[in-house]
Design a protein around this motif. Structure first.
Motif, mmCIF file in Angstrom:
data_model
loop_
_atom_site.group_PDB
_atom_site.id
_atom_site.type_symbol
_atom_site.label_atom_id
_atom_site.label_comp_id
_atom_site.label_asym_id
_atom_site.label_seq_id
_atom_site.Cartn_x
_atom_site.Cartn_y
_atom_site.Cartn_z
ATOM 1 N N LYS A 27 81.040 46.043 43.991
ATOM 2 C CA LYS A 27 81.568 44.770 43.508
ATOM 3 C C LYS A 27 80.811 43.558 44.055
ATOM 4 O O LYS A 27 81.373 42.495 44.284
ATOM 5 N N ILE A 28 79.512 43.740 44.261
ATOM 6 C CA ILE A 28 78.643 42.642 44.675
ATOM 7 C C ILE A 28 78.200 41.859 43.445
ATOM 8 O O ILE A 28 78.134 40.636 43.466
ATOM 9 N N LEU A 29 77.893 42.580 42.383
ATOM 10 C CA LEU A 29 77.542 41.962 41.099
ATOM 11 C C LEU A 29 78.418 42.562 40.012
ATOM 12 O O LEU A 29 78.536 43.785 39.913
ATOM 13 N N PRO A 30 79.011 41.706 39.176
ATOM 14 C CA PRO A 30 79.794 42.237 38.059
ATOM 15 C C PRO A 30 78.868 42.760 36.960
ATOM 16 O O PRO A 30 77.677 42.433 36.907
ATOM 17 N N GLU A 31 79.446 43.557 36.088
ATOM 18 C CA GLU A 31 78.681 44.145 34.983
ATOM 19 C C GLU A 31 77.971 43.080 34.164
ATOM 20 O O GLU A 31 76.822 43.268 33.763
ATOM 21 N N THR A 32 78.614 41.948 33.932
ATOM 22 C CA THR A 32 77.993 40.901 33.108
ATOM 23 C C THR A 32 76.702 40.385 33.741
ATOM 24 O O THR A 32 75.738 40.091 33.034
ATOM 25 N N GLU A 33 76.679 40.284 35.066
ATOM 26 C CA GLU A 33 75.462 39.838 35.759
ATOM 27 C C GLU A 33 74.354 40.876 35.651
ATOM 28 O O GLU A 33 73.187 40.539 35.478
ATOM 29 N N ILE A 34 74.723 42.129 35.769
ATOM 30 C CA ILE A 34 73.727 43.197 35.685
ATOM 31 C C ILE A 34 73.129 43.253 34.281
ATOM 32 O O ILE A 34 71.916 43.377 34.114
ATOM 33 N N VAL A 35 73.980 43.121 33.282
ATOM 34 C CA VAL A 35 73.490 43.080 31.902
ATOM 35 C C VAL A 35 72.564 41.880 31.728
ATOM 36 O O VAL A 35 71.493 41.985 31.114
ATOM 37 N N GLY A 36 72.924 40.751 32.308
ATOM 38 C CA GLY A 36 72.076 39.557 32.243
ATOM 39 C C GLY A 36 70.720 39.773 32.891
ATOM 40 O O GLY A 36 69.693 39.311 32.375
ATOM 41 N N ILE A 37 70.707 40.463 34.014
ATOM 42 C CA ILE A 37 69.438 40.781 34.690
ATOM 43 C C ILE A 37 68.542 41.608 33.772
ATOM 44 O O ILE A 37 67.345 41.331 33.625
ATOM 45 N N LEU A 38 69.125 42.618 33.145
ATOM 46 C CA LEU A 38 68.349 43.471 32.243
ATOM 47 C C LEU A 38 67.867 42.693 31.024
ATOM 48 O O LEU A 38 66.722 42.853 30.580
ATOM 49 N N GLU A 39 68.722 41.834 30.492
ATOM 50 C CA GLU A 39 68.314 41.014 29.335
ATOM 51 C C GLU A 39 67.192 40.050 29.716
ATOM 52 O O GLU A 39 66.241 39.868 28.945
ATOM 53 N N ASP A 40 67.280 39.462 30.898
ATOM 54 C CA ASP A 40 66.214 38.571 31.364
ATOM 55 C C ASP A 40 64.899 39.329 31.546
ATOM 56 O O ASP A 40 63.822 38.824 31.211
ATOM 57 N N ALA A 41 64.993 40.541 32.068
ATOM 58 C CA ALA A 41 63.790 41.354 32.258
ATOM 59 C C ALA A 41 63.135 41.669 30.912
ATOM 60 O O ALA A 41 61.908 41.587 30.772
ATOM 61 N N ALA A 42 63.957 42.013 29.925
ATOM 62 C CA ALA A 42 63.419 42.292 28.585
ATOM 63 C C ALA A 42 62.791 41.035 27.991
ATOM 64 O O ALA A 42 61.696 41.092 27.405
ATOM 65 N N ALA A 43 63.460 39.909 28.158
ATOM 66 C CA ALA A 43 62.944 38.648 27.606
ATOM 67 C C ALA A 43 61.598 38.269 28.222
ATOM 68 O O ALA A 43 60.726 37.711 27.542
ATOM 69 N N ALA A 44 61.422 38.582 29.491
ATOM 70 C CA ALA A 44 60.156 38.264 30.157
ATOM 71 C C ALA A 44 58.984 39.009 29.534
ATOM 72 O O ALA A 44 57.842 38.540 29.579
ATOM 73 N N HIS A 45 59.256 40.146 28.941
ATOM 74 C CA HIS A 45 58.196 40.935 28.306
ATOM 75 C C HIS A 45 58.122 40.720 26.800
ATOM 76 O O HIS A 45 57.166 41.130 26.163
ATOM 77 N N ALA A 46 59.135 40.086 26.237
ATOM 78 C CA ALA A 46 59.229 39.959 24.778
ATOM 79 C C ALA A 46 58.303 38.894 24.204
ATOM 80 O O ALA A 46 57.927 38.972 23.039
ATOM 81 N N ASN A 47 57.934 37.911 24.983
ATOM 82 C CA ASN A 47 57.175 36.780 24.448
ATOM 83 C C ASN A 47 55.697 36.808 24.812
ATOM 84 O O ASN A 47 55.052 35.771 24.873
ATOM 85 N N VAL A 48 55.182 37.991 25.028
ATOM 86 C CA VAL A 48 53.762 38.137 25.346
ATOM 87 C C VAL A 48 52.967 38.094 24.046
ATOM 88 O O VAL A 48 53.310 38.777 23.078
#
Length: 78
Positions: A27-48
């Motif tokens: 319970k350090i990070l809620p699921e919504t934050e973890i999903v956000g981390i993954l979405e941010d990681a995908a976005a970082a690679h999406a605009n190459v």
């Protein structure tokens, strides 16, 4: 891609997934934050740009992360 790169990438992914699960379980990070981390990681690679010599790799990373999100591999969904 060499086998060493495949092994290194797979190990890194496994470690990151385990860390995300542990952060959620404790319970350090809620699921919504973890999903956000993954979405941010995908976005970082999406605009190459397509002119980038590693554009195929970046596209594959986006697909992999989106599959993780869709399958719930990194976040235990209830």
């Amino acid at each position: 891609m060499s086998l060493l790169n495949d092994v290194s990438g797979t190990a890194a992914l496994t470690i990151c997934e385990s860390l995300l699960l542990a952060l959620n379980d404790r319970k350090i990070l809620p699921e919504t934050e973890i999903v956000g981390i993954l979405e941010d990681a995908a976005a970082a690679h999406a605009n190459v740009p397509d002119t980038d010599p590693k554009s195929d790799l970046h596209a594959a990373v986006v697909i992999l992360i989106n599959n993780i999100l869709a399958g719930g591999n990194s976040v235990r969904r209830r």
